[in-house]
Design an enzyme around this catalytic site. Sequence first.
Site, PDB file in Angstrom:
ATOM      1  N   SER A 239       1.090  -1.158  -0.309  1.00  5.26           N
ATOM      2  CA  SER A 239       0.320   0.066   0.134  1.00  5.26           C
ATOM      3  C   SER A 239       1.237   1.450   0.248  1.00  5.26           C
ATOM      4  CB  SER A 239      -1.108   0.029   0.804  1.00  5.26           C
ATOM      5  OG  SER A 239       0.215   0.207   2.472  1.00  5.26           O
ATOM      6  N   LYS A 240       0.262   2.292   0.397  1.00  7.17           N
ATOM      7  CA  LYS A 240       1.150   3.705   0.001  1.00  7.17           C
ATOM      8  C   LYS A 240       2.110   3.504   1.449  1.00  7.17           C
ATOM      9  CE  LYS A 240      -2.311   5.988  -2.977  1.00  7.17           C
ATOM     10  NZ  LYS A 240      -3.239   7.267  -2.468  1.00  7.17           N
ATOM     11  N   ARG A 241       1.499   2.872   2.474  1.00 12.70           N
ATOM     12  CA  ARG A 241       2.953   3.425   3.056  1.00 12.70           C
ATOM     13  C   ARG A 241       3.937   2.362   3.041  1.00 12.70           C
ATOM     14  NH1 ARG A 241       2.234  -0.971   7.056  1.00 12.70           N
ATOM     15  NH2 ARG A 241       1.586  -2.683   6.830  1.00 12.70           N
ATOM     16  N   GLY A 243       5.645   3.424   0.792  1.00  9.12           N
ATOM     17  CA  GLY A 243       6.172   4.212  -0.280  1.00  9.12           C
ATOM     18  C   GLY A 243       6.258   4.038  -1.411  1.00  9.12           C
TER      19      GLY A 243
END
Length: 394
Positions: A239-241, A243
């Site tokens: 996911s976006k977390r 990076g």
Amino acid sequence: MIVTRFAPSPTGFLHIGSARTALFNYLFAKHHNGKFLLRVEDTDQARSTEETKNAIISSMEWLGLQWDQEIVYQSARAQRHKEAAQNLIEKGMAYYCFSTQEEIEIARNQAIASGASFIFQSPWRDADPSTYPKNQKPAIRLKVPKTGQTITHDLVQGDVKVENEHIDDIILLRSDQTPTYMLAVVVDDHDMGITHIIRGDDHLTNTPKQILLYQAFGWDVPQFAHIPLIHGPDGAKLSKRHGAVGVEWYKDAGYLPEAMCNYLLRLGWSHGNDEIISRTEAIEWFDIDHIGKSPSRLDFQKMNNINGHYIKVADNEYLSNIIINELKADPESSEYIKQGMNSLKTRANVLTELVNLGKIYLINQAIEISADAQEVINTTDNAFIDEITQLILA
């Protein structure tokens, strides 16, 4: 002929997991001398923009995943989707449903309160047309069989069985006459002649409903292959977390497209112990049988090593031009960069590192001395520095 497709939704960047899905579809089609098609599922007009569409297409081109026919834009096929839904009404396989969202929510809350699972049973499924409201636009729902089971013969996951009583009557056309994803994807895949659908296993729950739709239309059901998703280094779903999840990031960070395809290919697929696999070899070797059933973890160290290999074997002029253009090097500096390329490229894993290393050959450029370098200079005998300087200038 085998025909595969990649069908991204242009509501953002091209996710690295989606890029792998596109690669697998491309390789499977090419391995069988088939066709690889591209469909942009842009029915969400509020979130789909020309910028995101172009970004996805640009990423596909950068990866070298060239499709075989003109791009199909799903939004341009809305009328076809409406006609298909109406066809099922005429065949008695679908019905008009006048239930409001509020009524559905009340039924859902009642089921939750009683501890039961919620499957909406529309009161309009077998209603007499004479009872239809006069001033209310209906949705169109598929008449899902109430008995039996639907089996997905998945090429990766094996047989997946779902009891039909656990599947609600799928909405095909909303009351505002817009087609749902479930209807549009089946109609488009049929019209495009898709024979094999390779996609993430997060779509596996959609497949029984789509199979029921194919059967209602009387169409051949394509073969499905649901591949495990890519996880982050920590084992959680990417996911976006984590990076860097978009293809554009890797391009900007200095990864070569052939290295990215090589890495993504090995992320969930194997051919013995081979790690470095060319595009030609990938097309020759790729098959669904060797796709793993477990999620793969993104490994940046391994990605860097593979990218470093491709930099080392890349054409010197190609790499030199990248550095020269990035640094805006003058002709004399450019010549030094070209002469030093054999040495430079053995020490870089990404192009950004290569560009930074190339700065050593720039003439008449201010030298930025780091704090660590300055400390070495301050603690080194000046006579030794002078001796080294003379050797360099000699």
